[in-house]
Design a protein around this motif. Structure first.
Motif, PDB file in Angstrom:
ATOM      1  N   PRO A   1      44.154  36.655  45.136  1.00  0.00           N
ATOM      2  CA  PRO A   1      43.667  38.001  45.461  1.00  0.00           C
ATOM      3  C   PRO A   1      43.502  38.893  44.241  1.00  0.00           C
ATOM      4  O   PRO A   1      42.640  39.779  44.234  1.00  0.00           O
ATOM      5  CB  PRO A   1      44.735  38.547  46.408  1.00  0.00           C
ATOM      6  CG  PRO A   1      45.956  37.741  46.130  1.00  0.00           C
ATOM      7  CD  PRO A   1      45.468  36.392  45.740  1.00  0.00           C
ATOM      8  N   LEU A   2      44.288  38.675  43.200  1.00  0.00           N
ATOM      9  CA  LEU A   2      44.152  39.492  41.998  1.00  0.00           C
ATOM     10  C   LEU A   2      42.864  39.158  41.251  1.00  0.00           C
ATOM     11  O   LEU A   2      42.228  40.036  40.664  1.00  0.00           O
ATOM     12  CB  LEU A   2      45.368  39.313  41.096  1.00  0.00           C
ATOM     13  CG  LEU A   2      46.699  39.790  41.704  1.00  0.00           C
ATOM     14  CD1 LEU A   2      47.838  39.566  40.719  1.00  0.00           C
ATOM     15  CD2 LEU A   2      46.616  41.255  42.117  1.00  0.00           C
ATOM     16  N   ALA A   3      42.465  37.881  41.289  1.00  0.00           N
ATOM     17  CA  ALA A   3      41.184  37.503  40.681  1.00  0.00           C
ATOM     18  C   ALA A   3      40.019  38.163  41.419  1.00  0.00           C
ATOM     19  O   ALA A   3      39.026  38.564  40.799  1.00  0.00           O
ATOM     20  CB  ALA A   3      41.028  35.988  40.686  1.00  0.00           C
ATOM     21  N   VAL A   4      40.149  38.270  42.734  1.00  0.00           N
ATOM     22  CA  VAL A   4      39.110  38.938  43.517  1.00  0.00           C
ATOM     23  C   VAL A   4      39.013  40.409  43.114  1.00  0.00           C
ATOM     24  O   VAL A   4      37.921  40.951  42.949  1.00  0.00           O
ATOM     25  CB  VAL A   4      39.405  38.796  45.023  1.00  0.00           C
ATOM     26  CG1 VAL A   4      38.434  39.633  45.840  1.00  0.00           C
ATOM     27  CG2 VAL A   4      39.325  37.338  45.442  1.00  0.00           C
ATOM     28  N   GLN A   5      40.151  41.047  42.953  1.00  0.00           N
ATOM     29  CA  GLN A   5      40.137  42.441  42.518  1.00  0.00           C
ATOM     30  C   GLN A   5      39.496  42.589  41.147  1.00  0.00           C
ATOM     31  O   GLN A   5      38.728  43.539  40.908  1.00  0.00           O
ATOM     32  CB  GLN A   5      41.559  42.995  42.502  1.00  0.00           C
ATOM     33  CG  GLN A   5      42.187  43.130  43.881  1.00  0.00           C
ATOM     34  CD  GLN A   5      43.570  43.733  43.841  1.00  0.00           C
ATOM     35  OE1 GLN A   5      43.942  44.401  42.875  1.00  0.00           O
ATOM     36  NE2 GLN A   5      44.349  43.516  44.891  1.00  0.00           N
ATOM     37  N   ARG A   6      39.773  41.669  40.243  1.00  0.00           N
ATOM     38  CA  ARG A   6      39.159  41.731  38.910  1.00  0.00           C
ATOM     39  C   ARG A   6      37.649  41.579  39.003  1.00  0.00           C
ATOM     40  O   ARG A   6      36.897  42.232  38.249  1.00  0.00           O
ATOM     41  CB  ARG A   6      39.763  40.658  37.993  1.00  0.00           C
ATOM     42  CG  ARG A   6      41.212  40.924  37.597  1.00  0.00           C
ATOM     43  CD  ARG A   6      41.654  40.020  36.462  1.00  0.00           C
ATOM     44  NE  ARG A   6      41.686  38.624  36.839  1.00  0.00           N
ATOM     45  CZ  ARG A   6      42.761  38.017  37.366  1.00  0.00           C
ATOM     46  NH1 ARG A   6      43.881  38.706  37.571  1.00  0.00           N
ATOM     47  NH2 ARG A   6      42.721  36.734  37.677  1.00  0.00           N
TER      48      ARG A   6
ATOM     49  N   PHE B   1      35.492  37.051  49.456  1.00  0.00           N
ATOM     50  CA  PHE B   1      36.112  36.552  48.225  1.00  0.00           C
ATOM     51  C   PHE B   1      35.438  37.046  46.953  1.00  0.00           C
ATOM     52  O   PHE B   1      35.932  36.788  45.877  1.00  0.00           O
ATOM     53  CB  PHE B   1      36.164  35.018  48.188  1.00  0.00           C
ATOM     54  CG  PHE B   1      36.977  34.387  49.272  1.00  0.00           C
ATOM     55  CD1 PHE B   1      36.850  33.034  49.534  1.00  0.00           C
ATOM     56  CD2 PHE B   1      37.863  35.134  50.024  1.00  0.00           C
ATOM     57  CE1 PHE B   1      37.593  32.434  50.545  1.00  0.00           C
ATOM     58  CE2 PHE B   1      38.615  34.540  51.030  1.00  0.00           C
ATOM     59  CZ  PHE B   1      38.476  33.190  51.299  1.00  0.00           C
ATOM     60  N   GLY B   2      34.323  37.729  47.031  1.00  0.00           N
ATOM     61  CA  GLY B   2      33.735  38.317  45.829  1.00  0.00           C
ATOM     62  C   GLY B   2      32.878  37.357  45.039  1.00  0.00           C
ATOM     63  O   GLY B   2      31.651  37.369  45.138  1.00  0.00           O
ATOM     64  N   ALA B   3      33.493  36.533  44.223  1.00  0.00           N
ATOM     65  CA  ALA B   3      32.745  35.631  43.345  1.00  0.00           C
ATOM     66  C   ALA B   3      31.817  34.741  44.165  1.00  0.00           C
ATOM     67  O   ALA B   3      32.198  34.187  45.195  1.00  0.00           O
ATOM     68  CB  ALA B   3      33.704  34.789  42.526  1.00  0.00           C
ATOM     69  N   GLY B   4      30.576  34.603  43.680  1.00  0.00           N
ATOM     70  CA  GLY B   4      29.560  33.853  44.387  1.00  0.00           C
ATOM     71  C   GLY B   4      28.592  34.738  45.146  1.00  0.00           C
ATOM     72  O   GLY B   4      27.527  34.275  45.586  1.00  0.00           O
ATOM     73  N   SER B   5      28.961  36.000  45.318  1.00  0.00           N
ATOM     74  CA  SER B   5      28.107  36.923  46.066  1.00  0.00           C
ATOM     75  C   SER B   5      27.204  37.753  45.160  1.00  0.00           C
ATOM     76  O   SER B   5      26.551  38.682  45.624  1.00  0.00           O
ATOM     77  CB  SER B   5      28.969  37.861  46.913  1.00  0.00           C
ATOM     78  OG  SER B   5      29.810  38.659  46.100  1.00  0.00           O
ATOM     79  N   GLU B   6      27.143  37.403  43.879  1.00  0.00           N
ATOM     80  CA  GLU B   6      26.366  38.204  42.928  1.00  0.00           C
ATOM     81  C   GLU B   6      24.901  38.399  43.329  1.00  0.00           C
ATOM     82  O   GLU B   6      24.370  39.521  43.202  1.00  0.00           O
ATOM     83  CB  GLU B   6      26.455  37.606  41.525  1.00  0.00           C
ATOM     84  CG  GLU B   6      27.831  37.687  40.892  1.00  0.00           C
ATOM     85  CD  GLU B   6      28.722  36.498  41.233  1.00  0.00           C
ATOM     86  OE1 GLU B   6      29.742  36.317  40.548  1.00  0.00           O
ATOM     87  OE2 GLU B   6      28.384  35.746  42.175  1.00  0.00           O
TER      88      GLU B   6
END
Length: 250
Positions: A184-189, A138-143
């Motif tokens: 999914p578009l937020a993940v791409q952003r 999911f992207g966010a949170g993995s920083e």
């Protein structure tokens, strides 16, 4: 460039384990997840897309969230050295067991370490290729983990993250229905803001039997969602779209 260098002691394994977000599938049922891996991407389209960006022959490869080590032998066929990092001790144990069964010339190029993505036990600028398959979900949170990837990559090195593309494919439709709040578009952003490139890859799940497909669907989806999916979908396979996100360190 094939030597990954010494593995660094980054702290207590128990602390690293507690930092990890439990996987909703492989942690609870690694045997079914193994079955899922066997059926995913039989044409190896993901690997071909990765090699089109960066071949890892003779290089140092890091597999973050390697689980039971499913992909380690494949990398080690041509890589100079491969390190698999896994925070869940039972999975790391199974990864090591997998490595012991390999021919000696392959086995000697692989190392499995219990550690979390937030504190990779490798020296700065020591890795040529990083691979994370559904490990930065999911992207966010993995920083924090992505910052560590940047730290361990050598200049010119490439990191790959494979994730679902829920904007398309039959599987993508299942995913959106099961998690209606997922954007999914937020993940791409998220990935684009961090400067990562995207390659769209079309793959498929292809299982030997209907029972195998049903078992994997029930691993990945809650009971009600799995029942609905299986009631409407026939056969032993499904089309599946993924995003190969990649970043080359400057």
């Amino acid at each position: 460039m094939g030597d990954v260098g010494d593995v660094v002691n980054m702290g207590d394994v128990g602390d690293l384990h507690r930092l990890a977000i439990p996987s909703p599938n492989i942690w609870d049922d690694p045997d079914t997840y193994e079955l899922e891996n066997d059926g995913v991407d039989p044409e190896r389209a993901i690997e071909a897309a990765m090699r089109a960006v960066q071949d890892w022959s003779g290089l140092a490869v890091l597999d973050v969230g390697c689980g039971t080590g499913y992909h380690l032998p494949r990398f080690a066929q041509t890589a100079g050295h491969v390190v698999g990092v896994e925070p869940h001790p039972p999975l790391a144990h199974r990864a090591r067991e997998r490595v012991t069964l390999l021919p000696s010339e392959v086995r000697q190029r692989i190392e499995v370490v219990e550690a979390g993505a937030q504190q990779l036990p490798l020296a700065d600028a020591s890795v040529d290729v990083v691979h994370a398959r559904w490990a930065y979900f999911f992207g966010a949170g993995s920083e924090p983990g992505l910052d560590e990837v940047e730290r361990v990559l050598r200049p010119g090195g490439v990191a790959f993250v494979i994730d679902n593309d829920a904007t398309r494919s039959t599987f993508g439709g299942w995913f959106r229905r099961a998690w209606p709040t997922y954007d999914p578009l937020a993940v791409q952003r998220f990935w684009r803001r961090r400067g990562w490139e995207r390659t769209e890859v079309d793959i498929r799940w292809s299982h030997r039997t209907r029972a195998d497909l049903e078992r994997v669907v029930r691993l990945e989806f809650a009971p009600a969602a799995a029942d609905a999916i299986l009631a409407e979908h026939e056969g032993t396979e499904v089309d599946y779209a993924v995003n190969l996100w990649w970043h080359r360190r400057g």
